[in-house]
Design a protein around this motif. Structure first.
Motif, PDB file in Angstrom:
ATOM      1  N   ALA A  79       0.849  -1.197   0.000  1.00  0.00           N
ATOM      2  CA  ALA A  79       0.000   0.000   0.000  1.00  0.00           C
ATOM      3  C   ALA A  79       0.882   1.244   0.000  1.00  0.00           C
ATOM      4  CB  ALA A  79      -0.930  -0.010   1.204  1.00  0.00           C
ATOM      5  N   GLU A  80       1.373   1.567  -1.172  1.00  0.00           N
ATOM      6  CA  GLU A  80       2.215   2.744  -1.367  1.00  0.00           C
ATOM      7  C   GLU A  80       1.628   3.557  -2.506  1.00  0.00           C
ATOM      8  OE1 GLU A  80       6.034   1.135  -2.343  1.00  0.00           O
ATOM      9  OE2 GLU A  80       6.388   0.363  -0.331  1.00  0.00           O
ATOM     10  N   VAL A  81       2.127   4.748  -2.675  1.00  0.00           N
ATOM     11  CA  VAL A  81       1.722   5.569  -3.817  1.00  0.00           C
ATOM     12  C   VAL A  81       2.972   5.857  -4.636  1.00  0.00           C
ATOM     13  CG1 VAL A  81       0.714   7.752  -4.545  1.00  0.00           C
ATOM     14  CG2 VAL A  81      -0.149   6.608  -2.497  1.00  0.00           C
ATOM     15  N   PRO A  82       3.062   5.349  -5.866  1.00  0.00           N
ATOM     16  CA  PRO A  82       2.119   4.424  -6.515  1.00  0.00           C
ATOM     17  C   PRO A  82       2.234   3.023  -5.906  1.00  0.00           C
ATOM     18  CG  PRO A  82       4.019   4.751  -7.931  1.00  0.00           C
ATOM     19  CD  PRO A  82       4.212   5.664  -6.744  1.00  0.00           C
ATOM     20  N   PRO A  83       1.188   2.205  -6.080  1.00  0.00           N
ATOM     21  CA  PRO A  83       1.208   0.860  -5.506  1.00  0.00           C
ATOM     22  C   PRO A  83       2.386   0.045  -6.058  1.00  0.00           C
ATOM     23  CG  PRO A  83      -0.934   1.354  -6.443  1.00  0.00           C
ATOM     24  CD  PRO A  83      -0.033   2.471  -6.812  1.00  0.00           C
ATOM     25  N   ARG A  84       2.970  -0.753  -5.206  1.00  0.00           N
ATOM     26  CA  ARG A  84       4.079  -1.623  -5.611  1.00  0.00           C
ATOM     27  C   ARG A  84       3.602  -3.063  -5.491  1.00  0.00           C
ATOM     28  NH1 ARG A  84       8.758  -3.465  -2.173  1.00  0.00           N
ATOM     29  NH2 ARG A  84       7.744  -2.196  -0.592  1.00  0.00           N
ATOM     30  N   VAL A  85       3.834  -3.839  -6.545  1.00  0.00           N
ATOM     31  CA  VAL A  85       3.454  -5.248  -6.573  1.00  0.00           C
ATOM     32  C   VAL A  85       4.710  -6.055  -6.888  1.00  0.00           C
ATOM     33  CG1 VAL A  85       1.991  -7.002  -7.660  1.00  0.00           C
ATOM     34  CG2 VAL A  85       1.142  -4.667  -7.385  1.00  0.00           C
ATOM     35  N   GLU A  86       4.956  -7.079  -6.071  1.00  0.00           N
ATOM     36  CA  GLU A  86       6.119  -7.936  -6.283  1.00  0.00           C
ATOM     37  C   GLU A  86       5.683  -9.388  -6.395  1.00  0.00           C
ATOM     38  OE1 GLU A  86       9.585  -5.393  -4.012  1.00  0.00           O
ATOM     39  OE2 GLU A  86       8.614  -7.035  -2.912  1.00  0.00           O
ATOM     40  N   TYR A  87       6.428 -10.125  -7.193  1.00  0.00           N
ATOM     41  CA  TYR A  87       6.149 -11.535  -7.435  1.00  0.00           C
ATOM     42  C   TYR A  87       7.346 -12.367  -6.991  1.00  0.00           C
ATOM     43  CZ  TYR A  87       2.400  -9.723 -10.313  1.00  0.00           C
ATOM     44  OH  TYR A  87       1.285  -9.064 -10.748  1.00  0.00           O
ATOM     45  N   SER A  88       7.055 -13.540  -6.421  1.00  0.00           N
ATOM     46  CA  SER A  88       8.105 -14.462  -6.017  1.00  0.00           C
ATOM     47  C   SER A  88       7.569 -15.882  -6.110  1.00  0.00           C
ATOM     48  CB  SER A  88       8.567 -14.161  -4.588  1.00  0.00           C
ATOM     49  OG  SER A  88       7.493 -14.285  -3.686  1.00  0.00           O
ATOM     50  N   LEU A  89       8.481 -16.845  -6.079  1.00  0.00           N
ATOM     51  CA  LEU A  89       8.078 -18.248  -6.107  1.00  0.00           C
ATOM     52  C   LEU A  89       7.598 -18.692  -4.735  1.00  0.00           C
ATOM     53  CD1 LEU A  89      10.960 -19.935  -8.135  1.00  0.00           C
ATOM     54  CD2 LEU A  89       8.637 -19.440  -8.910  1.00  0.00           C
ATOM     55  N   THR A  90       6.614 -19.551  -4.723  1.00  0.00           N
ATOM     56  CA  THR A  90       6.177 -20.201  -3.484  1.00  0.00           C
ATOM     57  C   THR A  90       6.969 -21.500  -3.337  1.00  0.00           C
ATOM     58  OG1 THR A  90       4.476 -21.465  -4.619  1.00  0.00           O
ATOM     59  CG2 THR A  90       3.828 -19.289  -3.767  1.00  0.00           C
ATOM     60  N   GLU A  91       6.750 -22.192  -2.238  1.00  0.00           N
ATOM     61  CA  GLU A  91       7.389 -23.500  -2.056  1.00  0.00           C
ATOM     62  C   GLU A  91       6.948 -24.467  -3.152  1.00  0.00           C
ATOM     63  OE1 GLU A  91       9.867 -24.590  -0.085  1.00  0.00           O
ATOM     64  OE2 GLU A  91      10.022 -22.465   0.404  1.00  0.00           O
ATOM     65  N   ARG A  92       5.675 -24.406  -3.530  1.00  0.00           N
ATOM     66  CA  ARG A  92       5.181 -25.278  -4.599  1.00  0.00           C
ATOM     67  C   ARG A  92       5.888 -24.972  -5.914  1.00  0.00           C
ATOM     68  NH1 ARG A  92      -0.596 -24.784  -4.708  1.00  0.00           N
ATOM     69  NH2 ARG A  92      -0.458 -26.135  -2.906  1.00  0.00           N
ATOM     70  N   GLY A  93       6.059 -23.693  -6.206  1.00  0.00           N
ATOM     71  CA  GLY A  93       6.769 -23.306  -7.415  1.00  0.00           C
ATOM     72  C   GLY A  93       8.214 -23.774  -7.392  1.00  0.00           C
ATOM     73  N   ARG A  94       8.862 -23.625  -6.243  1.00  0.00           N
ATOM     74  CA  ARG A  94      10.255 -24.084  -6.111  1.00  0.00           C
ATOM     75  C   ARG A  94      10.363 -25.602  -6.245  1.00  0.00           C
ATOM     76  NH1 ARG A  94      10.815 -19.502  -3.281  1.00  0.00           N
ATOM     77  NH2 ARG A  94      10.152 -20.099  -1.205  1.00  0.00           N
ATOM     78  N   SER A  95       9.349 -26.320  -5.764  1.00  0.00           N
ATOM     79  CA  SER A  95       9.398 -27.786  -5.838  1.00  0.00           C
ATOM     80  C   SER A  95       9.303 -28.290  -7.275  1.00  0.00           C
ATOM     81  CB  SER A  95       8.283 -28.407  -4.994  1.00  0.00           C
ATOM     82  OG  SER A  95       7.017 -28.225  -5.607  1.00  0.00           O
ATOM     83  N   LEU A  96       8.797 -27.467  -8.184  1.00  0.00           N
ATOM     84  CA  LEU A  96       8.696 -27.844  -9.588  1.00  0.00           C
ATOM     85  C   LEU A  96      10.018 -27.632 -10.337  1.00  0.00           C
ATOM     86  CD1 LEU A  96       6.919 -28.730 -11.977  1.00  0.00           C
ATOM     87  CD2 LEU A  96       6.218 -26.337 -12.215  1.00  0.00           C
ATOM     88  N   LEU A  97      10.866 -26.758  -9.829  1.00  0.00           N
ATOM     89  CA  LEU A  97      12.088 -26.385 -10.540  1.00  0.00           C
ATOM     90  C   LEU A  97      13.005 -27.551 -10.906  1.00  0.00           C
ATOM     91  CD1 LEU A  97      12.877 -23.041  -8.743  1.00  0.00           C
ATOM     92  CD2 LEU A  97      12.102 -23.348 -11.102  1.00  0.00           C
TER      93      LEU A  97
END
Length: 121
Positions: A79-97
């Motif tokens: 909740a910032e101005v402008p809004p900041r959105v970040e993406y990262s891997l979850t454990e499930r995503g990492r388990s697929l690597l």
């Protein structure tokens, strides 16, 4: 009399987990997004877009939403101005690597033979 061979059924009944998962991950972008997040850690939308280069904003949005829905990617909104959105891997995503890396290694090892076979046909 010879016994009838029992065949695996992969019909699109909605209950075939192999078909379902492969259709979600086997598109043009999903694995590349997962590999990008693995290589770079937490990323903003524009950073992912810049890293992949030839993906449209719309397709990246759709891909990230799908990966988030499947629990492979975490989307965090600040909740910032402008809004900041970040993406990262979850454990499930990492388990697929490891499986993706195996596919990448196989592709690298067989690339020349496959390209040669394509040229012959």
């Amino acid at each position: 009399m010879e016994s009838e061979k029992s065949l695996q059924n992969f019909t699109p009944t909605g209950s075939c987990p192999i078909r379902d998962i492969l259709s979600r991950l086997g598109d043009k972008w999903s694995m590349l997004v997962l590999l990008t997040l693995d290589a770079n850690g937490v990323m903003r939308f524009s950073e992912i877009h810049r890293t992949l280069g030839d993906i449209s904003h719309r397709m990246l949005t759709v891909t990230l939403r799908m990966l988030e829905t499947d629990g492979m990617v975490r989307r965090e909104v600040y909740a910032e101005v402008p809004p900041r959105v970040e993406y990262s891997l979850t454990e499930r995503g990492r388990s697929l690597l490891p499986h993706i890396f195996g596919l990448v290694e196989w592709a690298e090892a067989n690339k020349e033979a496959i390209l040669g076979a394509r040229r012959k046909s």
